[in-house]
Design an enzyme around this catalytic site. Structure first.
Site, PDB file in Angstrom:
ATOM      1  NE  ARG A   1      46.947  17.020  61.754  1.00  0.00           N
ATOM      2  CZ  ARG A   1      47.752  16.211  62.436  1.00  0.00           C
ATOM      3  NH1 ARG A   1      47.439  14.932  62.524  1.00  0.00           N
ATOM      4  NH2 ARG A   1      48.847  16.663  63.010  1.00  0.00           N
TER       5      ARG A   1
ATOM      6  CD  GLU B   1      39.791  23.273  46.148  1.00  0.00           C
ATOM      7  OE1 GLU B   1      40.820  23.417  46.855  1.00  0.00           O
ATOM      8  OE2 GLU B   1      39.693  22.379  45.288  1.00  0.00           O
ATOM      9  CD  GLU B   2      40.613  20.766  42.256  1.00  0.00           C
ATOM     10  OE1 GLU B   2      41.826  20.950  42.423  1.00  0.00           O
ATOM     11  OE2 GLU B   2      39.972  19.836  42.778  1.00  0.00           O
TER      12      GLU B   2
ATOM     13  CG  HIS C   1      43.199  15.787  41.759  1.00  0.00           C
ATOM     14  ND1 HIS C   1      43.886  16.953  41.481  1.00  0.00           N
ATOM     15  CD2 HIS C   1      42.220  16.147  42.614  1.00  0.00           C
ATOM     16  CE1 HIS C   1      43.350  17.951  42.159  1.00  0.00           C
ATOM     17  NE2 HIS C   1      42.333  17.473  42.854  1.00  0.00           N
TER      18      HIS C   1
ATOM     19  CG  ASP D   1      36.383  23.977  41.038  1.00  0.00           C
ATOM     20  OD1 ASP D   1      35.911  23.745  42.170  1.00  0.00           O
ATOM     21  OD2 ASP D   1      37.597  24.162  40.847  1.00  0.00           O
TER      22      ASP D   1
END
Length: 465
Positions: free
Chosen positions: A245, A200-201, A434, A134
């Site tokens: 990480r 996902e957003e 973004h 998306d």
């Protein structure tokens, strides 16, 4: 969006280097000059080892597919679609996977695509690979021949649409990975589950979507994956550089809404009513004391009020005001505690000022994204091999949220970053994810294909003597 950890003592990793493509080598040479002091951490030391022939075969296939990979990415970038509206993108993906002979399910969680590749080299684990599809309601400001001019409706409002977070890259990379793996399926052990995920957003109005809904609709069924991998483009790393990480990597993300009820009156006679704007302002101030005075500040959390709406005229005190905001934490107890305190503080402040407040926490929040420490430790040599000398970085925890967290709750997960910023641009000052000026240098995309294929090969034990 993401900042990298700077470890005091970089560790040494055993890796099996494979000769990079010429384009990857040039990107590496350019990236050395552009590598920032911040936000990227120092490169991890690498000790070279011997590569297996299967790695070289997959790298050659990745280099061969790179022109099509870039073409797919640019096509998807030019035709972005918002969450649960990814009809064109999903159709492109499904057609490609079917042509490869994979078992394909469509319309999983509205527009999601799930496909399975079964290896021909014997039993082995099921590896899930995820890409989100998306875009965002953002107006693109990058001067590109394939820049987006798309518009769509989001929460009842017409908005511009742009791939401002790299999901176009994720989709194109996983399409290329599927083709590379499918061509070598007889050399693979176990199976691979491809997850092309919508939304996902997140969705407006608290609608459940994305990874959580895909799992509810059987994305991890028959067989259940033994582990899951995913990657994300970030502007804070040079193109092609990999970042990782172990443990918590990205914060939980929750949305709240506070509606303050007062009593409407003339602006010249505030004593005749109850001012919800003043109450709301007191609530905003009081909420900031949760982080500063009520929790251990050595463990980060963020509580932000992002919108405050109330009133229609300068001389009318309205009957209500509405605020919305977000909570980010790295601990489930902290998450629950702050949610409880937000509700208690808002309600009590409003009541003490002769009004009332209703607090709603949306049900579509994301948990903390955690990289399984054992899986991360096991797969680090694979990432080091792909990254090459000086191009694997440690990452700092990010307060950004990711619904990959749902997949990594259902199976051990490893989520890593892929640099997006091209030569000559300082990743410290490059427009972030973004941003309407977020820009991906295509030279790094092939590293994503190499990383995911190497992870599959090594996690399944394929190509070993």
């Amino acid at each position: 969006m993401l900042f990298q950890r700077i470890p005091a003592h970089p560790r040494r990793l055993l890796a099996e280097p494979v000769s990079p493509t010429r384009r990857g080598l040039l990107a590496g040479l350019c990236a050395c000059a552009a590598a920032p002091l911040l936000p990227a951490g120092p490169a991890l030391a690498v000790t070279a080892g011997a590569a297996r022939p299967i790695h070289a075969a997959f790298d050659a296939a990745a280099a061969a597919i790179e022109p099509r990979l870039v073409a797919w990415r640019r096509d998807i970038h030019q035709h972005p679609e918002l969450g649960n509206q990814e009809v064109r993108t999903a159709g492109l993906v499904a057609a490609h996977l079917k042509a490869l002979g994979l078992e394909v399910r469509e319309k999983v969680a509205v527009t999601g695509v799930v496909a399975t590749l079964r290896g021909g080299a014997g039993p082995g684990p099921c590896i899930a690979l995820r890409a989100d599809m998306d875009a965002l309601p953002v107006a693109e400001e990058v001067d590109l021949p394939y820049a987006s001019r798309a518009r769509a409706t989001w929460d009842g409002v017409e908005v511009p649409v742009m791939h401002a977070c790299g999901h176009d890259c994720h989709t194109a990379i996983l399409m290329a990975v599927a083709e590379v793996l499918a061509a070598q399926r007889q050399a693979l052990r176990g199976s691979v589950r491809f997850l092309f995920q919508p939304a996902e957003e997140n969705q407006p109005q608290g609608e459940i979507g994305g990874a959580k809904r895909m799992l509810a609709e059987g994305a991890f069924a028959d067989p259940k994956p033994d582990m899951v991998f995913g990657l994300h483009m970030v502007s804070g790393l040079p193109a092609g550089v990999l970042g990782y990480r172990s443990g918590p990597m990205q914060a939980s993300a929750d949305e709240f809404r506070i509606t303050v009820h007062g009593r409407q009156t003339h602006g010249a006679r505030p004593w005749a009513g109850v001012d919800p704007i003043v109450i709301g302002a007191q609530i905003v101030s009081a909420l900031q004391t949760i982080q500063s005075r009520q929790v251990d500040v050595s463990d980060p959390s963020v509580l932000t009020v992002g919108t405050f709406q109330g009133g229609t005229r300068n001389n009318i005190i309205p009957d209500r005001a509405v605020m919305t905001g977000t909570l980010r934490t790295y601990d489930e107890q902290r998450r629950s505690y702050i949610q409880k305190r937000v509700t208690e503080i808002a309600e009590s402040v409003a009541k003490g000022m002769d009004g009332s407040a209703e607090v709603t926490w949306q049900p579509n929040g994301y948990p903390v994204t955690v990289n399984d420490p054992n899986l991360t430790e096991r797969m680090l040599p694979s990432l080091a091999r792909v990254a090459g000398e000086g191009r694997l970085r440690g990452m700092q925890r990010s307060m950004a949220g990711e619904d990959f967290s749902y997949f990594s709750q259902a199976a051990p997960g490893l989520f890593f970053n892929l640099g997006a910023t091209g030569p000559g641009i300082d990743p410290r000052t490059a427009p972030t994810n973004h941003s309407p000026r977020f820009r991906v240098d295509d030279s790094g995309l092939v590293q994503g294909v190499r990383a995911l294929t190497h992870l599959v090969v090594d996690a399944t034990g394929s190509g070993a003597a």
